[in-house]
Design an enzyme around this catalytic site. Structure first.
Site, PDB file in Angstrom:
ATOM      1  N   HIS A  53      -1.388 -64.557 -44.520  1.00  0.00           N
ATOM      2  CA  HIS A  53      -0.228 -65.450 -44.448  1.00  0.00           C
ATOM      3  C   HIS A  53       0.153 -65.772 -43.014  1.00  0.00           C
ATOM      4  O   HIS A  53       1.284 -66.173 -42.748  1.00  0.00           O
ATOM      5  CB  HIS A  53       0.948 -64.824 -45.210  1.00  0.00           C
ATOM      6  CG  HIS A  53       0.618 -64.573 -46.646  1.00  0.00           C
ATOM      7  ND1 HIS A  53       0.588 -65.569 -47.596  1.00  0.00           N
ATOM      8  CD2 HIS A  53       0.225 -63.436 -47.267  1.00  0.00           C
ATOM      9  CE1 HIS A  53       0.214 -65.056 -48.751  1.00  0.00           C
ATOM     10  NE2 HIS A  53      -0.014 -63.759 -48.578  1.00  0.00           N
ATOM     11  N   LYS A  73      16.171 -41.846 -24.487  1.00  0.00           N
ATOM     12  CA  LYS A  73      15.966 -41.094 -25.723  1.00  0.00           C
ATOM     13  C   LYS A  73      17.030 -41.371 -26.771  1.00  0.00           C
ATOM     14  O   LYS A  73      16.737 -41.556 -27.944  1.00  0.00           O
ATOM     15  CB  LYS A  73      15.925 -39.602 -25.391  1.00  0.00           C
ATOM     16  CG  LYS A  73      15.577 -38.710 -26.571  1.00  0.00           C
ATOM     17  CD  LYS A  73      14.129 -38.831 -26.938  1.00  0.00           C
ATOM     18  CE  LYS A  73      13.782 -38.073 -28.186  1.00  0.00           C
ATOM     19  NZ  LYS A  73      12.525 -38.542 -28.768  1.00  0.00           N
ATOM     20  N   TRP A 129      20.837 -44.689 -17.137  1.00  0.00           N
ATOM     21  CA  TRP A 129      20.109 -45.772 -17.801  1.00  0.00           C
ATOM     22  C   TRP A 129      21.051 -46.965 -17.716  1.00  0.00           C
ATOM     23  O   TRP A 129      22.113 -46.976 -18.337  1.00  0.00           O
ATOM     24  CB  TRP A 129      19.820 -45.399 -19.259  1.00  0.00           C
ATOM     25  CG  TRP A 129      18.964 -46.386 -19.972  1.00  0.00           C
ATOM     26  CD1 TRP A 129      17.601 -46.411 -20.008  1.00  0.00           C
ATOM     27  CD2 TRP A 129      19.409 -47.493 -20.777  1.00  0.00           C
ATOM     28  NE1 TRP A 129      17.166 -47.467 -20.774  1.00  0.00           N
ATOM     29  CE2 TRP A 129      18.243 -48.153 -21.260  1.00  0.00           C
ATOM     30  CE3 TRP A 129      20.653 -48.008 -21.139  1.00  0.00           C
ATOM     31  CZ2 TRP A 129      18.303 -49.274 -22.080  1.00  0.00           C
ATOM     32  CZ3 TRP A 129      20.706 -49.127 -21.946  1.00  0.00           C
ATOM     33  CH2 TRP A 129      19.546 -49.748 -22.407  1.00  0.00           C
ATOM     34  N   LYS A 157       4.546 -46.849 -31.302  1.00  0.00           N
ATOM     35  CA  LYS A 157       4.157 -45.765 -30.384  1.00  0.00           C
ATOM     36  C   LYS A 157       3.344 -46.334 -29.232  1.00  0.00           C
ATOM     37  O   LYS A 157       3.561 -46.008 -28.079  1.00  0.00           O
ATOM     38  CB  LYS A 157       3.308 -44.695 -31.088  1.00  0.00           C
ATOM     39  CG  LYS A 157       4.007 -43.721 -31.990  1.00  0.00           C
ATOM     40  CD  LYS A 157       4.905 -42.735 -31.312  1.00  0.00           C
ATOM     41  CE  LYS A 157       6.300 -43.212 -31.139  1.00  0.00           C
ATOM     42  NZ  LYS A 157       7.228 -43.223 -32.209  1.00  0.00           N
TER      43      LYS A 157
HETATM   44  C1  F6R Z   1      10.607 -44.438 -30.773  1.00  0.00           C
HETATM   45  C2  F6R Z   1      11.934 -43.879 -30.675  1.00  0.00           C
HETATM   46  C3  F6R Z   1      13.093 -44.718 -31.031  1.00  0.00           C
HETATM   47  C4  F6R Z   1      14.094 -43.902 -31.871  1.00  0.00           C
HETATM   48  C5  F6R Z   1      15.353 -44.733 -32.128  1.00  0.00           C
HETATM   49  C6  F6R Z   1      16.338 -43.992 -33.013  1.00  0.00           C
HETATM   50  O1  F6R Z   1       9.623 -43.529 -30.430  1.00  0.00           O
HETATM   51  O2  F6R Z   1      12.090 -42.743 -30.306  1.00  0.00           O
HETATM   52  O3  F6R Z   1      12.701 -45.862 -31.701  1.00  0.00           O
HETATM   53  O4  F6R Z   1      13.476 -43.550 -33.068  1.00  0.00           O
HETATM   54  O5  F6R Z   1      15.963 -45.040 -30.909  1.00  0.00           O
HETATM   55  O6  F6R Z   1      16.794 -42.823 -32.411  1.00  0.00           O
HETATM   56  P1  F6R Z   1      17.460 -41.688 -33.256  1.00  0.00           P
HETATM   57  O7  F6R Z   1      16.431 -41.165 -34.199  1.00  0.00           O
HETATM   58  O8  F6R Z   1      17.909 -40.672 -32.269  1.00  0.00           O
HETATM   59  O9  F6R Z   1      18.603 -42.307 -34.009  1.00  0.00           O
END
Ligand code: F6R
Length: 634
Positions: free
Chosen positions: A529, A629, A75, A510
């Protein structure tokens, strides 16, 4: 942010590395590569732009033979996604290869010095400095060279390094990026995440910051950066490998949505004994919690939305005031937290850089810290004083679903646990709430069963949206350019109130992350508002309106949208009769449940709506563009 996988053993390494990288692909997927020791005096590297399947295609035609290899899925942080910038990176003699997850902050200065010393760089990445430093310090022992090179480096890293000069050896190290060792029989693995090695072994060692590990097929030696040996026993991971597979669903996201009732049932079974709530791994004594005068919740993205719901829960169940902050804001303010504050960090991965930094800041200010996280042994679980695991199993789809409801479940239980400790609620009332909560997974299951029965209709609605969306765009673009006023408001607006307001922003998140359609989430009371100016016949307005103390207000808001030709999709409690009078586009019904628990139900249609729209648009649901992720860089 990038996935690393390494194998040393007796088997052919290439298929294992490819399989491991596929499991880690959710961490980044703009390019990938593999480096193999094959007995010659050079390391063989194959890398390419795009997803792992591109790499696999190349390797199918020209396989790499060997039993020790490291691989990477990227990434991009420094340097565009390209073959040149893909890892592994090689030193100038092609004898040392490095894969890296993290950011080398002083790479520019290091690069300049190395260039002055005659090194020619082949990529734009920060990572490449590491391999040249290792080569510079290499005197016949790879771990010594890695330890020495890391002394020059500032930033974050999880690295795995091999050299053609030392067959069968992988040296790996970590600082603030995750790395886990898998111990097998006559073989060892290293990976960014346990899900990649579970298929081969459930005996894992989480490497700590500042540690270096030397893996041979029959040994695993850990030292600190000064070379001092460290002894650590493996822990056994109980996740089932089938949990990390699609299990007959077309996408991980859909599978994970459907796992939610089962996960909640398991959480309740584990934590609730009689009418008592137990967090066996919490490590914070009840007496310490009694001193808490306020709670601050920090998190990012979906986990932040769970934190927002947590505020409503804690303020309803206890009399402790609660603040919620995104970790990235919290860490750079001067947050007023101290020994009387409980800072709760919520995170699926337990690796999110900003949340980790937020916990460190809270600890520096002597606050009590607790993390609610999913990944056993993750950095956050080791950094915070206390931990409560959500035990949702590996979440593979980039868009978080089951981790969210598991976080909510833990927050409800924690709220009830605190009210039990602080005696802020009548025992009979607490028991009634707990009884109802125990029934919620069944309600979630019945909603999902109903979705299955009605799947075609959901698909049709998503298709109708697609058609309307393109009709509007066609109308706009086919108009005489001089007469075009503005593009249609082809977007989604999500409205909710009170404890369902966080779900409005979660629903919007989402949708936008997997379908790339603009979406906004708002507390409905804020409509007048400003955002109401957006309303015409174009946007879809998703109104979260279950039975609640603010239901009438919500209905008035829906009427105001309707009066401006808005296209409304209400989510209401089953049996609702008045909503039809507002002539909605279509209505989604959820099972009847008390308002306090309703987010666990209202979020299901929001997840499914995002899924259906992205599917209708043919998007890459499990691996949306530009995302990864776990966000292990700032
Ligand atoms: C949205 C999503 C991200 C995570 C965020 C935090 O679907 O997956 O917004 O929620 O990057 O990640 P964690 O929970 O691993 O700290």
């Amino acid at each position: 942010m990038c996935g690393i996988f390494g194998y040393t053993g007796k088997k052919e390494a290439q298929p294992l590395v490819i399989q491991g990288l596929k499991q880690l692909e959710y961490r980044g997927y703009d390019s990938s590569g593999i480096a193999m020791q094959n007995g010659s005096n050079a390391i063989r590297v194959v890398k390419t732009y795009g997803k792992i399947k591109n790499l696999e295609e190349i390797l199918n035609k020209q396989p790499l033979k060997g039993t020790t290899a490291v691989g990477h899925t990227r990434w991009a942080t420094h340097g565009t996604p390209s073959k040149e910038n893909a890892h592994p990176h090689l030193d100038k003699e092609n004898q040392i290869a490095v894969v890296h997850n993290g950011i080398i902050e002083n790479y520019f200065d290091l690069k300049k010095t190395l260039q002055e010393e005659g090194v020619r760089f082949r990529s734009e990445t920060d990572t490449e400095v590491i391999v040249h430093l290792v080569a510079k310090y290499y005197k016949g022992n790879l771990e010594n060279a890695v330890r020495r090179a890391l002394r020059d480096v500032h930033g974050t890293y999880a690295i795995a390094v091999i050299t053609s000069a030392e067959p069968g050896k992988i040296v790996a190290a970590k600082l603030d990026s995750p790395l886990v060792i898998g111990k097998g029989e006559n073989e060892n693995y290293v990976a960014s995440d346990v899900s990649a090695i579970l298929e081969y072994t459930n005996q894992v060692i989480y490497l700590e910051n500042g540690e270096v590990v030397t893996l041979m097929r029959d040994s695993c030696e850990i030292t600190n950066l000064a070379g001092k040996p460290i002894s650590r026993q493996p822990v056994k991971i109980n996740w089932d490998v089938t949990q990390a597979k699609k299990g007959g669903f077309p996408h991980y996201m859909l599978k994970e949505i459907f796992e939610q009732p089962g996960i909640l049932t398991a959480i309740l079974k584990e934590r609730v004994r009689g009418y008592e709530i137990h967090f066996d791994e919490l490590k914070i004594p009840a007496a310490a919690l009694k001193k808490v005068k306020r709670i601050v919740i920090i998190a990012c993205g979906t986990a932040y939305h769970a934190g927002l719901v947590g505020k409503y829960i804690f303020e309803e169940f206890t009399d402790i005031p609660v603040w919620v902050d995104t970790s990235s804001e919290f860490r750079y303010r001067d947050p007023k937290v101290g020994p009387d504050t409980l800072v709760i960090a919520i995170s699926q991965s337990g690796e999110t850089a900003d949340t980790l930094a937020g916990v460190r800041e809270a600890k520096r200010k002597k606050a009590l810290t607790l993390t609610i996280c999913n990944v056993l042994g993750s950095s956050l679980s080791r950094e915070a004083k206390g931990v409560i695991y959500t035990h949702a199993g590996p979440e593979i789809a980039v868009a978080s679903t089951k981790a969210y409801t598991a976080q909510l479940a833990v927050l409800y239980l924690l709220g009830l646990y605190l009210s039990q400790n602080f005696k802020t609620m009548k025992e009979s009332a607490r028991r009634e709430l707990l009884k109802e909560f125990l029934h919620v997974p069944q309600l979630m299951r019945s909603f999902l069963d109903e979705y299955k029965r009605d799947e075609k209709n959901w698909e049709k609605n998503a298709h109708d949206f697609n058609v309307r969306y393109h009709e509007q765009l066609d109308k706009y673009y086919s108009a005489d350019p001089d007469k075009r006023k503005r593009a249609p408001n082809g977007f989604f607006l999500y409205l909710g109130r009170n404890i369902n307001y966080p779900n409005a922003i979660e629903g919007a998140l989402k949708l936008k992350e997997i379908s790339y359609i603009p979406a906004e989430g708002y507390p409905s009371g804020e409509m007048k508002h400003g955002p109401i100016a957006l309303i015409d016949e174009n946007p879809w307005v998703i109104c979260i309106a279950p039975e609640s103390k603010t239901y009438d207000k919500m209905i008035s808001n829906i009427q105001e949208i309707k009066a401006r030709s808005g296209y409304i999709v209400p989510i209401v409690t089953e049996g609702n009769e008045d909503i039809q009078r507002l002539n909605p586009a279509y209505v989604i019904e959820i099972p009847r449940v008390s308002e306090i628990f309703s987010p666990l139900l209202t979020v299901l249609p929001l997840q499914l709506l995002a899924y259906c729209v992205a599917n209708e648009f043919g998007e890459d649901i499990d691996q949306p563009r530009n995302l990864a992720k776990s966000v292990t860089v700032e």
